[in-house]
Design an enzyme around this catalytic site. Structure first.
Site: not given
Ligand code: PMP
Length: 432
Positions: A153, A246, A274
């Site tokens: 994700y 990521d 985050k």
């Molecule tokens: N990449 C990863 C690995 C994530 O875990 C998340 C959300 N948990 C995202 C991207 C997306 O981030 P956001 O919810 O801040 O858009």
């Protein structure tokens, strides 16, 4: 076996009422779907405040929090140093849409921790970071196909909401109504920990980039097999595809330098989010100078944001990273998380419940499956009905977990050994 006196589950009457009211004006009553707690067969708690390792709901119940706003609050809720820094910043103005020195300062801090990020661009969410990194990777390589993991994700942008059909060689189909088939068809998925599948795809398509979480944490936490990440680096290089790590979840959490430091792999581009925002909305992407220099205005690849790099978010990020640089911070996260891992494993064993506990640093998942869990297919073998019952029992016992089997628990510097032991007491009772 320890028995804990378990009082009747606390009343959540006000949360239920607030949820009903929210559903009148907000789709499903929430602004992000998992929060609705549907996967665990209940309704969400409405949170009134957080303090350290605890959240308090609208009915005044206190919970030990392992969600921590889904990861950012590695120092706990409302850390006094973060609050003080933010109050000062707020008094000076919340946003200017003009450069501030804070952005340069945070970019330096990020680059010092993650040297592969030679240039850094701040955005407002992880979704924006990955979406922008993909555009850049396509521009740099002049190729269109992107590869992602099954069960990976990266936020909700169109190209990343695509699922492969029947195997790694099938171009993606939309995973959500509203995603154009033509966009989904530029995404191919491969299983985690499978270098042969990756090489097949790299050989078959002109791939712009392989984007993955170095430690996938959105199928539950699944550690990389020894040599997998090194193999990914070698293969992407050999086939002329960029490697995007990521690290929205793993950045500053698995180690100060992220999972790329822990596993010694240097990507072309990295996405963060985050923790670098300390609980305020932030994302970032960065990487090799020659690639990042293609971003507007130094280059032609357009990407912008009204609130990008705003002083509040930069301030919260800087204050949080400073707390992580204090001596012993990662040792403390490690020892608390290791105790939780071991305790949960023992509790499941004692209760005779088939379980696999995976952990990298302060990211952890209790899978209700005998395991091993090595990829999305094996993660999906977990018993979600059993997880839902466990979640509800934990919540009734005062422990707030992510409401899905396929999420990570987060531990913070604010948790104490006592919090962990209390959590394990509740877990033993819940598993029994
Ligand atoms: N990449 C990863 C690995 C994530 O875990 C998340 C959300 N948990 C995202 C991207 C997306 O981030 P956001 O919810 O801040 O858009």
């Amino acid at each position: 076996m320890t028995t804990v006196d378990r009082p009747a589950a606390p009343s959540t009457e006000r949360s239920e009422r607030l949820f009903a009211e929210a559903q009148e004006v907000i789709p499903g009553g929430v602004n992000s779907p998992v929060r609705a707690c549907r996967a665990v067969g209940t309704t969400p708690l409405f949170i009134e405040r957080g303090e350290g390792a605890y959240v308090f709901d609208a009915d005044g119940n206190r919970y030990i929090d392992y969600v921590l706003s889904w990861g950012p609050l590695v120092a706990g809720h409302a850390h006094p140093k973060v609050v003080a820094a933010l109050s000062g910043a707020l008094r000076r103005g919340s946003s200017f849409g003009a450069p501030t020195a804070l952005e340069t300062e945070l970019a330096h801090a990020v680059r010092a921790a993650v040297p592969s990020m030679e240039l850094v661009r701040f955005v407002n969410s992880g979704t924006e970071a990955t979406m922008s990194a993909l555009r850049l990777a396509r521009a740099y390589t002049g190729r269109e196909v992107i590869v992602k993991l099954e069960g990976g994700y990266h936020g909700h942008s169109d190209g990343l909401l695509a699922k492969a059909g029947s195997g790694p060689l099938t171009l993606g189909a939309p995973d959500s109504p509203g995603v154009p088939a033509a966009v989904a068809a530029t995404t191919v998925t491969v299983p985690f920990n499978d270098l042969a599948a990756l090489e097949t795809v790299l050989r078959s398509y002109a791939v712009a980039t392989f984007i993955l979480e170095p430690v996938p944490a959105n199928m539950g936490v699944v550690p990389p097999a020894p040599g997998y990440l090194a193999g990914v680096r070698e293969l992407t290089q050999r086939y002329g595809a960029l490697l995007i790590l990521d690290e929205v979840m793993t950045g500053f959490r698995t180690a100060y330098g992220g999972a790329q430091a822990l596993y010694d792999v240097r990507p072309d581009l990295t996405c963060l989010g985050k923790i670098i925002g300390g609980g305020l909305p932030v994302g970032a992407y960065g990487g090799r100078r020659e690639i990042m220099a293609m971003i507007s205005p130094s280059g032609a690849v357009y990407q912008a944001g009204t609130l990008s790099g705003n002083p509040l978010a930069m301030t919260a990020g800087l204050a949080t990273l400073a707390l992580l640089r204090e001596p012993g911070a990662y040792e403390r996260l490690e020892s608390l998380s290791a105790r939780l891992e071991q305790g949960l494993r023992e509790a499941a064993q004692t209760a005779g419940v088939p379980a696999t506990v995976t952990r990298v640093g302060s990211l952890l998942t209790l899978f209700f499956t005998p395991g091993p869990v090595t990829d999305y297919a094996t993660a999906r073998g977990a018993d979600t009905v059993r997880f839902a019952a466990f979640y509800r029992a934990m919540r009734a016992g005062g422990v707030y977990l992510p409401p899905s089997q396929f999420e990570a628990l987060f531990v913070s510097l604010a948790h104490t050994e006592g919090d962990i032991e209390r959590t394990l007491d509740v877990a033993r009772a819940a598993l029994a």
